[in-house]
Write a protein that holds these residues in place. Structure first.
Motif, short mmCIF file in Angstrom:
data_model
loop_
_atom_site.label_atom_id
_atom_site.label_comp_id
_atom_site.label_asym_id
_atom_site.label_seq_id
_atom_site.Cartn_x
_atom_site.Cartn_y
_atom_site.Cartn_z
N ASP A 1 32.85 16.91 100.85
CA ASP A 1 34.24 16.49 100.95
C ASP A 1 34.35 15.15 100.23
O ASP A 1 34.03 14.10 100.80
CB ASP A 1 34.63 16.36 102.43
CG ASP A 1 36.08 15.92 102.62
OD1 ASP A 1 36.71 15.49 101.65
OD2 ASP A 1 36.55 15.98 103.77
N GLY B 1 36.88 13.43 99.38
CA GLY B 1 37.81 12.51 100.01
C GLY B 1 37.14 11.70 101.11
O GLY B 1 37.36 10.49 101.22
N ARG B 2 36.31 12.36 101.90
CA ARG B 2 35.58 11.66 102.96
C ARG B 2 34.57 10.69 102.36
O ARG B 2 34.43 9.55 102.84
CB ARG B 2 34.87 12.66 103.86
CG ARG B 2 34.05 12.03 104.98
CD ARG B 2 33.45 13.09 105.90
NE ARG B 2 32.68 12.47 106.96
CZ ARG B 2 31.39 12.12 106.85
NH1 ARG B 2 30.74 12.37 105.70
NH2 ARG B 2 30.76 11.56 107.86
N VAL B 3 33.86 11.10 101.33
CA VAL B 3 32.87 10.23 100.69
C VAL B 3 33.56 8.97 100.17
O VAL B 3 33.07 7.85 100.39
CB VAL B 3 32.15 10.97 99.54
CG1 VAL B 3 31.30 10.00 98.72
CG2 VAL B 3 31.29 12.09 100.10
N LYS B 4 34.66 9.13 99.49
CA LYS B 4 35.36 7.97 98.93
C LYS B 4 35.93 7.08 100.03
O LYS B 4 35.92 5.86 99.91
CB LYS B 4 36.46 8.44 97.97
CG LYS B 4 35.90 9.08 96.71
CD LYS B 4 36.96 9.38 95.67
CE LYS B 4 37.83 10.53 96.08
NZ LYS B 4 38.78 10.91 94.99
N GLY B 5 36.38 7.70 101.12
CA GLY B 5 36.87 6.91 102.23
C GLY B 5 35.78 6.07 102.88
O GLY B 5 36.00 4.90 103.22
N LEU B 6 34.60 6.66 103.05
CA LEU B 6 33.47 5.91 103.62
C LEU B 6 33.01 4.79 102.70
O LEU B 6 32.66 3.70 103.15
CB LEU B 6 32.32 6.87 103.93
CG LEU B 6 32.55 7.78 105.13
CD1 LEU B 6 31.55 8.94 105.12
CD2 LEU B 6 32.42 6.99 106.43
N GLY C 1 27.74 8.32 104.84
CA GLY C 1 28.07 8.11 106.25
C GLY C 1 26.94 7.42 106.99
O GLY C 1 27.18 6.54 107.84
N GLU D 1 35.37 2.01 103.10
CA GLU D 1 35.09 1.28 104.34
C GLU D 1 33.92 0.32 104.15
O GLU D 1 33.97 -0.84 104.60
CB GLU D 1 34.77 2.26 105.47
CG GLU D 1 34.42 1.59 106.78
CD GLU D 1 34.01 2.57 107.87
OE1 GLU D 1 33.40 2.13 108.87
OE2 GLU D 1 34.28 3.78 107.72
N ASP E 1 25.48 12.54 98.51
CA ASP E 1 26.54 13.42 98.99
C ASP E 1 27.01 14.36 97.88
O ASP E 1 27.25 15.55 98.12
CB ASP E 1 27.73 12.59 99.48
CG ASP E 1 27.39 11.71 100.66
OD1 ASP E 1 27.72 12.07 101.80
OD2 ASP E 1 26.78 10.64 100.45
#
Length: 265
Positions: free
Chosen positions: A99, A101-106, A66, A109, A92
């Motif tokens: 999380d 899912g959040r790591v992969k989403g970032l 992030g 991005e 992370d």
């Protein structure tokens, strides 16, 4: 390696490195006390081929994905370099709770923002040292690496598979903190990226080390005790309190400026 570039005579005129301590070059100490690292070695070698070569290294130790997205990605995109390397997310996976899912989403991005802004994006499956400390995190690491492979296939990025190289799991290529590579380890990573960019090999970066001399039990336990006191304990403390070794630290090379080849490379 995924998406291997076949342009053996390719010329790259600029490089921007994005990430955490792995890209900052931790444990690759120079005589003046500064850190070198694989990105500096790679930049030096590319500079020897391209007069006027420019290099920026935005990486800062301890950064989570992030923070990398927030602090480094937009700046890297604005530089419009020929090559951008992005290595992030591993810090992370080493936190007590994460999380994924959040790591992969970032990470997605970051890739989506960097891909259209540079000539070639390079991702990595980071190396993993053999040992019990990292073993407990391997499922998370491998989930991250699978996502990296998927992103590379979707966006045309190159992937340097350091995790799949047995030699980089050899403890002798890791510093006493057991988290960062030695100078030899960094040189091998630079060669791996060099070859992935389609440049003619100059060494076998996966060549195994000579057989190691046997180390006695007492020596091993003394090394383990020193590691636990000087490195593992403080590292766990930072993870539990949300602190980072990079808090307040600026990037090592924040601007895309001319870079001269160094004799050490």
């Amino acid at each position: 390696m995924i998406g291997f570039a076949m342009e053996i005579n390719a010329t790259y005129n600029s490089l921007v490195a994005v990430g955490d301590s792995f890209t900052e070059g931790m444990s690759d100490l120079r005589p003046d006390g500064s850190y070198g690292g694989w990105a500096d070695v790679l930049a030096s070698r590319l500079a020897a081929r391209a007069p006027g070569f420019r290099y920026a290294n935005l990486a800062v130790r301890g950064k989570l994905i992030g923070q990398i997205v927030e602090e480094q990605v937009a700046l890297a995109a604005e530089m419009k370099a020929d090559v951008v390397t992005l290595v992030g997310g591993l810090n992370d996976t080493l936190r007590p709770k994460v999380d994924m899912g959040r790591v992969k989403g970032l990470l997605t991005e970051a890739v989506e923002r960097l891909t259209p802004s540079c000539g070639q994006l390079v991702l990595m499956r980071s190396p993993g040292r053999n040992g019990p400390v990292l073993d407990r995190f391997r499922p998370r690491m491998e989930e991250l690496f699978a996502h990296i492979d998927e992103l590379a296939g979707r966006h045309g990025a190159l992937v340097v598979d350091l995790y799949g190289a047995p030699v980089l799991a050899d403890p002798r290529l890791w510093d006493v903190d057991r988290l960062h590579l030695t100078a030899d380890g960094h040189r091998r990573v630079a060669e791996a990226v060099w070859q992935t960019l389609g440049l003619a090999p100059e060494q076998d970066w996966q060549a195994p080390l000579p057989d190691a001399a046997r180390v006695g039990w007492v020596t091993r336990r003394a090394a383990d005790a020193r590691f636990a006191k000087e490195h593992l304990g403080p590292w766990i403390g930072r993870r539990l309190t949300g602190r980072s070794s990079g808090d307040g630290r600026p990037p090592k090379r924040p601007e895309l400026l001319p870079y001269e080849a160094r004799s050490e490379a």
